[in-house]
Design a protein around this motif. Sequence first.
Motif, mmCIF file in Angstrom:
data_model
loop_
_atom_site.group_PDB
_atom_site.id
_atom_site.type_symbol
_atom_site.label_atom_id
_atom_site.label_comp_id
_atom_site.label_asym_id
_atom_site.label_seq_id
_atom_site.Cartn_x
_atom_site.Cartn_y
_atom_site.Cartn_z
ATOM 1 N N TYR A 44 58.652 42.454 55.155
ATOM 2 C CA TYR A 44 58.790 43.469 54.103
ATOM 3 C C TYR A 44 59.644 42.942 52.956
ATOM 4 C CZ TYR A 44 59.139 48.155 52.110
ATOM 5 O OH TYR A 44 59.042 49.241 51.276
ATOM 6 N N ASP A 96 49.693 46.902 54.295
ATOM 7 C CA ASP A 96 50.581 48.066 54.429
ATOM 8 C C ASP A 96 51.871 47.860 53.645
ATOM 9 O OD1 ASP A 96 48.731 49.317 56.034
ATOM 10 O OD2 ASP A 96 49.741 48.823 57.920
ATOM 11 N N ASP A 137 53.170 49.777 50.059
ATOM 12 C CA ASP A 137 54.445 50.488 50.021
ATOM 13 C C ASP A 137 55.212 50.189 48.738
ATOM 14 O OD1 ASP A 137 55.948 52.370 51.362
ATOM 15 O OD2 ASP A 137 57.251 50.890 52.304
#
Length: 296
Positions: free
Chosen positions: A114, A165, A169
Motif C-alpha cells: 500500500y 484494490d 483506494d
Amino acid sequence: MLEAELGVSMGLRGSTIHVQGPNRDVELVERVLHELIDALQFRELSPVEMARAARTLQAHPQMRLRSLLDDVVLTTSSRRIVSPKGVTQQSYIHAIRSHDIVFGIGPAGTGKTYLAMAMAVRALQERQVKRIILTRPAVEAGERLGFLPGDLAEKINPYLRPLYDALHDMMEPGRIAALMERGTIEVAPLAFMRGRTLNDSFIILDEAQNTTAEQMKMFLTRLGFDSKTVITGDVTQIDLPGGARSGLRHAERVLSKIEGIEFVYFSHSDVVRHPLVQSIVQAYDVHESRSSGGDI
C-alpha cells in the motif's frame, strides 16, 4: 482505549484527567496524552489510530508523534491522508525516497504494498516518473495463462486484483482507466517483464516470495534510467511448487551488501489492518515455531 493499551486506570474530573497506576505507566500516559493532543490540533485521529500511536510511543518513548503524522506520503482522491503509522513504515518510506531498489519484507497487513503504491502515485503526480508498472507472479497459474478462459485481461485479473484494490483506494476509477489506456499505469504478470528495459518508471513487484531465483534476477535487471523499484513479500508465505527456492530469499543472501539497495523488515507488531489481524499473525508465528520443534 488508553486504559486497555497501557494498563492504567483513568477518569475525568472537570477538565482534569486523573491517571492511576505505576509511576512509569503514568508518566507514559502523560506523554501519550500530550502527543495526541498536539496531533489533534491539526488532524483527526480514529480510536484505532490513537491505539496505534500509544503502542508506537510505548515502544519508542522519545519519538514525536507529529514526526510520523507530518510525513504525508499522499492525499488520496477521497481526501484521506496516507502517512506512516509506525517507525518501520517511516523507515520504509525514507528508504524508497533515497534508494532506487528497496525490498519490503514482512507479514501481511503491514502496509508494504500500500505504501509503495502511494509513493508510486505521488512520484507520477509530481512527474518524477512517466509511468507506474505493477507486477506480481501468477504462481497459481504457473505463469502459463493460455489455458484459462477469457481474454488476457480476464485471465490475469484474479492474480492482480490486490494491486488494483490499492490503486483504486488512491485514485478515481475514471482517472485510473484513462492512465491505463494510455499505458501510464501498467498492471501485468511478472512473465510479461522479460526482455524489457524500464526507464522513467516506478516499478512494484508484489508477492516476491513466489518468484524463483531466475525470475528475480530477470526482474531486477529490467531497471532502467530514472526508475525506482520496490519489491515486497512475506518469506513465511512461499507457494512455489516442487520445493523451488524463493527468489526473495535468494536475493536477501546475494544483494544484502550492495550499496544502493535497501532491505526493510516488518514484524507482526507493524500490522496496521484490523486490530485482530496483528493477534492472528502473532498466534500463527507462535504455533509455527512450536510445530518446527515437533509440538503440533
